[in-house]
Structures are given as C-alpha cells and as structure tokens.
Motif scaffolding. Structure first.
Motif, mmCIF file in Angstrom:
data_model
loop_
_atom_site.group_PDB
_atom_site.id
_atom_site.type_symbol
_atom_site.label_atom_id
_atom_site.label_comp_id
_atom_site.label_asym_id
_atom_site.label_seq_id
_atom_site.Cartn_x
_atom_site.Cartn_y
_atom_site.Cartn_z
ATOM 1 N N ARG A 7 -4.232 15.234 5.604
ATOM 2 C CA ARG A 7 -5.678 15.405 5.675
ATOM 3 C C ARG A 7 -6.092 16.868 5.751
ATOM 4 O O ARG A 7 -7.230 17.172 6.074
ATOM 5 N N GLU A 8 -5.190 17.762 5.431
ATOM 6 C CA GLU A 8 -5.483 19.191 5.578
ATOM 7 C C GLU A 8 -6.680 19.647 4.750
ATOM 8 O O GLU A 8 -7.438 20.503 5.183
ATOM 9 N N ASP A 9 -6.833 19.083 3.559
ATOM 10 C CA ASP A 9 -7.893 19.567 2.682
ATOM 11 C C ASP A 9 -9.040 18.564 2.519
ATOM 12 O O ASP A 9 -9.849 18.691 1.603
ATOM 13 N N ASN A 10 -9.128 17.604 3.406
ATOM 14 C CA ASN A 10 -10.199 16.610 3.302
ATOM 15 C C ASN A 10 -11.585 17.239 3.380
ATOM 16 O O ASN A 10 -12.482 16.850 2.638
ATOM 17 N N GLU A 11 -11.767 18.203 4.278
ATOM 18 C CA GLU A 11 -13.079 18.846 4.406
ATOM 19 C C GLU A 11 -13.467 19.557 3.114
ATOM 20 O O GLU A 11 -14.631 19.503 2.703
ATOM 21 N N VAL A 12 -12.504 20.181 2.467
ATOM 22 C CA VAL A 12 -12.766 20.873 1.204
ATOM 23 C C VAL A 12 -13.180 19.859 0.143
ATOM 24 O O VAL A 12 -14.158 20.060 -0.581
#
Length: 71
Positions: A7-12
């Motif tokens: 989920r590291e890049d979910n916000e992006v």
C-alpha cells in the motif's frame, strides 16, 4: 502464490484518480456551457447525472485517501 499487500503508493494512485475525475467533470461542465443550446435535453441530463456520480466518486476517493494517510 498471492502477491503481498503493498500500500506504499495508494495515496499517490488515489490522488491521480481524484485529479483525473475532476478533469473529466470540468471538461463536461465546459462542454455543457459551450453547447447547451445545441444538445438534447436527454444528453444534458445524462451529462449532469454523470457529473453527480463523479462528484460522489471524488468524495469517496478523498475519504479513502484520508484513511490511507492514517495507516
């Protein structure tokens, strides 16, 4: 084998969805402003309904992004 949940890049990705949806909404509003007298009432209503769904989607993306930032 299942992939690990990354989920590291979910916000992006969520921000990209927000930006894309907002752009589509604005493009549809601009289209209505420019061509309202040239299109049928049914097409106007269809575009307006789609924009309402877009606004709901944007709010859902924003809420999901808030949740992701708290994890």
């Amino acid at each position: 084998m299942a992939k690990p949940d990354n989920r590291e890049d979910n916000e992006v990705h969520l921000q990209e969805h927000i930006d894309h949806t907002e752009a589509n909404l604005q493009e549809a509003e601009d289209y209505l402003d420019e061509h309202a007298d040239e299109i049928s009432e049914g097409e106007k209503q269809s575009i307006q309904a789609k924009n309402e769904r877009r606004e709901k989607s944007i709010q859902a993306f924003i809420e999901e992004k808030k949740d992701e930032s708290q994890q």
